[in-house]
Design an enzyme around this catalytic site. Structure first.
Site, short mmCIF file in Angstrom:
data_model
loop_
_atom_site.label_atom_id
_atom_site.label_comp_id
_atom_site.label_asym_id
_atom_site.label_seq_id
_atom_site.Cartn_x
_atom_site.Cartn_y
_atom_site.Cartn_z
N HIS A 1 -35.70 25.41 90.67
CA HIS A 1 -34.19 25.79 90.37
C HIS A 1 -34.09 25.03 89.02
CE1 HIS A 1 -32.99 26.12 94.63
NE2 HIS A 1 -34.17 25.30 94.86
N LEU A 2 -33.17 26.49 88.69
CA LEU A 2 -33.30 26.55 86.53
C LEU A 2 -31.89 26.51 86.45
CD1 LEU A 2 -36.20 28.98 85.14
CD2 LEU A 2 -36.23 26.29 85.68
N ARG A 3 -31.00 26.55 87.84
CA ARG A 3 -29.31 26.05 87.55
C ARG A 3 -28.58 26.81 86.32
NH1 ARG A 3 -29.69 23.54 92.76
NH2 ARG A 3 -30.69 21.58 92.48
N ASN B 1 -30.04 30.66 93.89
CA ASN B 1 -28.33 29.79 93.98
C ASN B 1 -27.76 29.02 93.06
OD1 ASN B 1 -30.71 28.06 93.91
ND2 ASN B 1 -29.73 26.01 95.87
N HIS C 1 -40.80 25.53 101.25
CA HIS C 1 -40.61 24.37 102.03
C HIS C 1 -41.15 23.56 103.30
CE1 HIS C 1 -36.72 25.36 102.32
NE2 HIS C 1 -36.46 25.36 101.07
N ASP D 1 -40.35 22.33 94.45
CA ASP D 1 -38.48 23.32 94.63
C ASP D 1 -38.51 21.89 93.80
OD1 ASP D 1 -36.41 23.62 96.28
OD2 ASP D 1 -36.85 21.84 97.46
N HIS E 1 -30.96 17.39 89.16
CA HIS E 1 -29.40 16.87 89.45
C HIS E 1 -28.88 15.96 88.90
CE1 HIS E 1 -28.60 19.15 92.81
NE2 HIS E 1 -29.48 19.12 93.50
#
Length: 436
Positions: free
Chosen positions: A67-69, A99, A238, A312, A316
């Site tokens: 996830h690179l956001r 996402n 996962h 994964d 945050h």
């Protein structure tokens, strides 16, 4: 001008290593020369020299679930910071989940990711997934053909499970038509609402609602049947439960085209490891399961039921994780600790060979997703990772190149740290203490 990587060593089966000199030209591994007799090659003039000093030289690590956001959550991570973090962990190819906000569900957003990776990334290869459904709402399929043409390598609604069996069957039929995999986050929402941890010892001790194993395995079983019906390549994200491993093993045994991945934290930690402080840096989805599940995923990886290791990587902000176990978002960072964790836990202890670990982080993901990278062979892309297997130090999140610090492994003393990462023969990260 090419580059000679001198005095390194490569895996030679089991835990054996052989001394090698490696010549890189035009982004390709031109030559792998035996260095067991000592001395340097004769034709080094005019080449850049990297003295590997006995470090392990591996094909660059490949992470097919990150996830690179960006776009939308740049306070957690960006493509710039995420690729640097990946490079420090020895990863040369990473596949980013959709996402984001907006969701990566249009060709324009795919192009945005690829353009930013070129202009702002450190050089690590970024492969975007496209969403299965528009805005990941599970209501309407995206345009799979347009997403593939824009550069998507597969389709996923990671972060949420596709709740409708009909929607998933339709998605698999379309994915089969365009020749790309469905990559599924398996979670039945009716079983997980309001829960933050696994339905196990920690939840019972603290009076918390738990996430049951069935929430994952129900979707795994459903989707295996849909994959059989459609002929789609189905890849399970996962995997964390004994039941999921059993279902995937049975599916493979009868020839259904299913592959699967597992994360370092599910191989190493159980819910019994979560501290009573309720530190949300131990909160992830899937959650940490029982010791029995940990043993099952280890055995699943070892016998080939699970094909590869992924991180994964899910950054945050400290402020978000400070909200506590119930309210904080799920996820931990993973790039910069993955190899040292697995090397220390499984290779140093003798359970796995070095060759086995490397294959699950390089060759196997490349095989499953049809990538040219992943093998240390002449003629292959010169995506290379140098690792000092003797280097030992404690995990210090303050040193992370990721924007975020959310890890449960703070203070763990680990061996086997990457020191140099190259993509197509170009240095994309070098440890300050490595003078090669």
């Amino acid at each position: 001008m090419g580059t000679w990587i001198l005095n390194g060593s490569m895996s030679a089966g089991d835990n054996e290593r052989k001394p090698v000199h490696i010549l890189v030209e035009d982004g390709i591994i031109k030559k792998i020369a035996d260095a067991s007799n000592g001395g340097w090659p004769d034709n080094t003039d005019g080449h850049e020299i990297v003295d590997a000093k006995g470090c392990l030289v591996s094909a660059g690590f490949i992470d097919m679930h990150v996830h690179l956001r960006e776009p939308g959550f740049e306070h957690k991570e960006t493509i710039a910071t995420g690729t640097r973090s990946a490079a420090r962990g020895g990863f040369t190819t990473i596949a980013c989940m959709p996402n984001t906000r907006p969701v990566i569900d249009t060709p324009e957003t795919i192009k945005l990711i690829l353009d930013k990776a070129q202009t702002e990334g450190c050089g690590v290869r970024v492969l975007p997934y496209g969403g299965i459904t528009k805005q990941e709402l599970g209501r309407e399929l995206t345009d799979f053909t347009a997403l593939k043409e824009a550069g998507a390598i597969g389709f996923t609604d990671d972060g949420v499970g596709v709740q409708s069996a009909q929607m998933m069957k339709d998605a698999m039929a379309r994915a089969k038509e365009v020749g790309l995999p469905i990559v599924a986050h398996c979670e039945d929402n009716t079983l997980v609402e309001g829960a933050a941890v696994s339905e196990g010892a920690f939840a019972r001790k603290h009076g918390l609602k738990g996430i049951p194993n069935e929430s994952e395995a129900i979707h795994v079983g459903r989707d295996i049947l849909l994959s059989e019906a459609t002929g789609c390549h189905y890849h399970v994200c996962h995997v964390s439960t004994e039941q999921s491993v059993r279902l995937i093993r049975q599916a493979k045994a009868i020839g259904i085209r299913v592959t699967a991945e597992v994360c370092p934290h599910h191989l190493i930690l159980s819910d019994e490891d979560i501290p009573d402080s309720m530190d949300a840096n131990w909160k992830m989805n899937p959650p940490l399961r029982t010791l029995r599940d940990v043993q099952a995923v280890i055995e699943g990886l070892e016998d080939g039921t699970l094909d590869m290791i992924v991180t994964d990587h899910a950054p945050h902000s400290p402020e978000e994780k400070a909200k506590g176990m119930q309210l904080a978002p799920f996820g931990i960072v993973g790039f910069e600790t993955a190899f040292p964790l697995l090397y220390s836990k499984f290779v140093e202890t003798g359970r796995w060979t070095l060759e086995f670990l490397l294959s699950r982080m390089t060759e196997k993901p490349a095989e499953v997703f049809g990538l040219a990278q992943g093998r240390l062979e002449e003629g292959r892309p010169a995506d290379l990772t140098l690792v000092d297997l003797e280097s030992e130090k404690a995990v210090d999140p303050e040193e992370f190149l990721s924007k975020s610090r959310n890890t449960p492994f703070t203070g763990w003393s680990l061996k086997g740290w990457p020191v140099l990462t190259l993509v197509a023969g170009r240095k994309v990260w070098q440890d300050a203490g490595f003078e090669g």
